[in-house]
Scaffold this active site. Structure first.
Site, PDB file in Angstrom:
ATOM      1  CG  ASP A 289      26.139 -54.272  10.103  1.00  0.00           C
ATOM      2  OD1 ASP A 289      25.001 -53.890   9.793  1.00  0.00           O
ATOM      3  OD2 ASP A 289      26.462 -54.618  11.254  1.00  0.00           O
ATOM      4  CD  GLU A 350      23.812 -50.431   9.687  1.00  0.00           C
ATOM      5  OE1 GLU A 350      22.644 -50.634  10.041  1.00  0.00           O
ATOM      6  OE2 GLU A 350      24.791 -51.044  10.167  1.00  0.00           O
TER       7      GLU A 350
END
Length: 623
Positions: A289, A350
């Protein structure tokens, strides 16, 4: 004489193909898929006839050039067939359909009103039906829940609302027994402010004193001011004052999510140890992330203001070279595990950076990086013109590093539902794009296959009090059937309300229907298993202002055309105008739910109509 030459050429092409097929002695090279085996002679004869008919209508002066082009096209495609055995074998993460699950909203097995790990175990048969080969779970770790689990207090634990570590072990084992891999979401950029590391860092307890980004205040005329003009993703300054430590700490997201200091080697080691912990548990990979945010420039200079009034982020708060080097380091760790047993451990990144930056996450042959960054090029309104699709895809394909692989995504937990953005009529067409484009892995957000839509939330039903509410409307519980709470939970009040359209829009209803978004999604997923959609060529077309199409082919004798009407008006389509070698007739392999055509219909490649937001997968036929 002209006609004799053409007939001879066509016969020689046919003869060469048959001889090469015998000499190759490899059934797989000729039988690219089962349908071609029974029809290939018929198709060849038809090609010869069609070639003959076309050439008899040419002027003599054009005949030689057109014949050369036609011969070159056939030759290239024959070479493609017989070089097929030399193509690099695709790994599991390339042939895979990855399915994103938010455990809180998938299935409640305990009656708490919130989904859990045992709920996922219960629904493994559904994952098998979809053809999923890997699930990506959003964070399952202990968390105060400020940001749906992306504010973590323990990277090595399981949140009690999700279950126990024993539940996780059972989930992992049962997924593996069913041929499904498990991908965990890791949040390296920040922790919760309730994390032990942060609490100790506030108190300056070693070795945690510099685990986070702490900076002294600036004072102007005796007034305390933030260190610089950097702005957090969710608005307002990136800096929060801490009275105990008497310094500001940096948070690129919520104030409750302090950024880790990746310039500190102890932090880097701890995050790698977290990866090792879960790899030793048997997970198959990670979705990392917010990776572009993990480093900020160390001199804390103000970001320049750009012409559009926004602040420069590249090389200030995002996209520093060290971000890419860190990914190289993580990949090295993953590959250490692969060396032990030959099994690839996967990593996706991401990023919402422009592709010219995000492609750096691939690394290079010497220092490989991520298997792919998550691609958001389709996070857009439905009425973009066809040229935008052609241009965006052309940019991706032309700038893709050699040997690199893309991902195809139309929705996730951070965006409004794809169906709400594109429309219920167009969602099947978007899935055709997502699953049938080349050189990429589809990553599907749970419920998109049903056409699930955003849920209206009253202010008192919202949990996200810190930013805009678009995300929560797309995170409401999964709709399994028409029973109370859509079969998600037996509790009257769920953590977020169920969308009222669950009565008709649910798995059970769509399974029972003759045609449904779910069944069409399954048809597309099945079609993707063909070799042509794994390794075949692609051509992109702007058929009209709002009709986008692309073709996939692996040889001269079989072409698939995917045609999507992105607009709001009926369109008449002539595919022969764009691909002269296309067969005169095409069969509808898959039609979207609101198309006038049905599966199995025969259409003329020169003329057929397409309703607004309708989409078709067409297959060439030569009879």
């Amino acid at each position: 004489m002209i006609f004799q030459d053409i007939a001879k050429m066509s016969f020689l092409i046919f003869l060469c193909f048959m001889i090469l097929g015998v000499e190759a002695g490899n059934k797989e090279l000729i039988d690219l898929h089962r349908e071609e085996k029974s029809n290939i002679e018929l198709e060849l004869k038809s090609i010869v006839n069609n070639t003959f008919k076309e050439e008899t209508n040419l002027e003599y002066k054009d005949k030689n050039n057109r014949t050369k082009r036609k011969t070159k096209f056939i030759k290239e495609n024959l070479e493609d067939i017989f070089n097929k055995k030399n193509k690099k074998k695709l790994d599991w993460w390339q042939t895979c359909l990855i399915y994103e699950i938010c455990p809180r909203s998938f299935k409640d097995s305990t009656g708490t009103g919130m989904g859990d790990l045992r709920g996922i175990i219960e629904k493994i048969p559904y994952l098998k039906y979809l053809g999923v080969c890997a699930v990506w779970l959003t964070p399952i770790y202990p968390s105060p829940g400020v940001d749906m689990g992306y504010d973590i207090t323990d990277y090595r634990g399981i949140d009690e609302i999700m279950g126990t570590m024993e539940d996780f072990e059972e989930l992992k084992n049962k997924l593996h027994e069913n041929g499904i891999k498990i991908i965990l979401d890791i949040v390296p950029n920040h922790t919760s402010d309730k994390h032990e590391w942060f609490i100790k860092s506030v108190q300056r307890e070693e070795p945690y004193t510099d685990y986070y980004v702490w900076v002294d205040a600036k004072y102007v005329n005796g007034t305390r001011q933030v260190p610089n003009n950097w702005m957090a993703v969710f608005g307002n300054t990136m800096w929060e004052w801490n009275e105990i430590r008497q310094q500001y700490y940096l948070h690129q997201f919520f104030t409750q999510q302090p950024d880790l200091n990746f310039w500190n080697p102890l932090v880097r080691k701890d995050i790698k140890d977290v990866l090792r912990f879960w790899l030793d548990k048997g997970v198959d990979g990670f979705r990392m992330d917010a990776v572009p945010y993990i480093y900020e420039r160390q001199d804390f200079l103000d970001s320049p203001i750009l012409n559009d009034g926004t602040l420069e982020i590249i090389d200030y708060t995002q996209g520093l070279d060290e971000c890419f080097y860190e990914v190289n380091d993580w990949r090295y760790l993953l590959d250490e595990y692969k060396k032990k047993d030959g099994k690839t451990r996967f990593m996706a990144i991401e990023t919402y950076l422009k592709f010219k930056y995000s492609k750096k996450f691939y690394g290079n042959e010497t220092n490989p990086g991520a298997h792919f960054p998550l691609n958001s090029c389709f996070f857009s309104p439905k009425h973009l013109p066809a040229k935008e699709y052609v241009d965006r895809l052309t940019e991706l394909f032309s700038n893709l590093p050699t040997g690199a692989w893309l991902s195809w995504i139309i929705g996730n937990h951070d965006a409004q539902r794809a169906t709400s953005r594109y429309g219920l009529e167009l969602i099947d067409g978007m899935h055709m794009i997502q699953l049938l484009l080349p050189t990429g892995t589809p990553v599907v957000y749970m419920g998109d296959e049903l056409g699930m839509t955003n849920t209206y939330l009253r202010n008192d039903q919202r949990l996200d009090k810190y930013r805009n509410y678009d995300r929560e409307t797309g995170r409401t519980p999964f709709q399994w059937d028409s029973s109370p709470q859509a079969g998600f939970s037996n509790k009257t009040k769920t953590w977020l309300p169920v969308n009222p359209n669950y009565v008709t829009l649910n798995v059970e209803s769509e399974m029972a229907a003759r045609r449904s978004h779910l069944k069409i999604f399954k048809e597309i997923a099945n079609l993707r298993e063909l070799e042509v959609f794994r390794t075949g060529n692609v051509e992109l077309y702007e058929i009209s202002e709002y009709v986008f199409a692309f073709s996939r082919s692996i040889n001269f004798f079989k072409t698939y055309f995917i045609v999507i009407n992105l607009g709001s008006e009926m369109e008449n389509i002539n595919l022969k105008k764009f691909k002269k070698s296309l067969s005169p007739k095409m069969i509808v392999k898959i039609s979207s739910l609101y198309a006038e055509q049905s599966n199995g219909d025969i259409v003329s490649a020169k003329s057929f109509t397409l309703r607004p937001s309708a989409a078709l997968v067409l297959e060439s036929i030569f009879y």
